[in-house]
Design a protein around this motif. Sequence first.
Motif, PDB file in Angstrom:
ATOM      1  N   PHE A  24       0.823  -1.213   0.000  1.00  0.00           N
ATOM      2  CA  PHE A  24       0.000   0.000   0.000  1.00  0.00           C
ATOM      3  C   PHE A  24       0.851   1.254   0.000  1.00  0.00           C
ATOM      4  N   THR A  25       0.280   2.302  -0.555  1.00  0.00           N
ATOM      5  CA  THR A  25       0.889   3.622  -0.500  1.00  0.00           C
ATOM      6  C   THR A  25      -0.177   4.624  -0.066  1.00  0.00           C
ATOM      7  N   ARG A  26       0.262   5.655   0.592  1.00  0.00           N
ATOM      8  CA  ARG A  26      -0.659   6.726   0.995  1.00  0.00           C
ATOM      9  C   ARG A  26      -0.651   7.750  -0.113  1.00  0.00           C
ATOM     10  N   ASP A  27      -1.802   7.994  -0.697  1.00  0.00           N
ATOM     11  CA  ASP A  27      -1.954   8.861  -1.854  1.00  0.00           C
ATOM     12  C   ASP A  27      -2.913   9.989  -1.493  1.00  0.00           C
ATOM     13  N   GLY A  28      -2.350  11.173  -1.180  1.00  0.00           N
ATOM     14  CA  GLY A  28      -3.203  12.299  -0.807  1.00  0.00           C
ATOM     15  C   GLY A  28      -4.057  12.019   0.418  1.00  0.00           C
ATOM     16  N   GLY A  29      -3.521  11.258   1.360  1.00  0.00           N
ATOM     17  CA  GLY A  29      -4.246  10.932   2.576  1.00  0.00           C
ATOM     18  C   GLY A  29      -5.090   9.668   2.482  1.00  0.00           C
ATOM     19  N   THR A  30      -5.178   9.062   1.285  1.00  0.00           N
ATOM     20  CA  THR A  30      -5.964   7.844   1.083  1.00  0.00           C
ATOM     21  C   THR A  30      -5.026   6.667   0.846  1.00  0.00           C
ATOM     22  N   TRP A  31      -5.268   5.575   1.540  1.00  0.00           N
ATOM     23  CA  TRP A  31      -4.476   4.362   1.341  1.00  0.00           C
ATOM     24  C   TRP A  31      -4.956   3.654   0.093  1.00  0.00           C
TER      25      TRP A  31
END
Length: 136
Positions: free
Chosen positions: A116-123
């Motif tokens: 997983f990566t955090r993208d703009g506050g969304t996982w």
Amino acid sequence: MTARPEIENAIHRAAWGYDENDVDLIADQFADNAELTMQIGRDGDTIGPFSGREAIRKLHADSLVSQTDQRRHNVSNVIIDAESADSASTLANLTLLSIENGAIKVLSSGYYRDEFTRDGGTWRIATRHIYLDLPY
């Protein structure tokens, strides 16, 4: 503080999207540059990679077109192997059910290995490897 609820929700939203024929919901759980691979059976070849959110969306859309049954992806035993502020690694069991003509059967068991990566506050799922124990 752990991101477990958000990470588990992304895993479950992708499964729900498939079960409800919502390819946009599935695609939204993946990062723009995500990669997905699959292996069917212990000796099976790796299928993929499918690279990018749109390729992953198309893979699921194409799969759903030919199905006549109702699928249910039961995801359980989610393990978070590693977690930092912006990335995580998970492993989760999968039991895939099929409902058709008044009958229910198990199509396969298997697991998801996700990064997983955090993208703009969304996982979002950055990489997913699907391993299925049996072909369906």
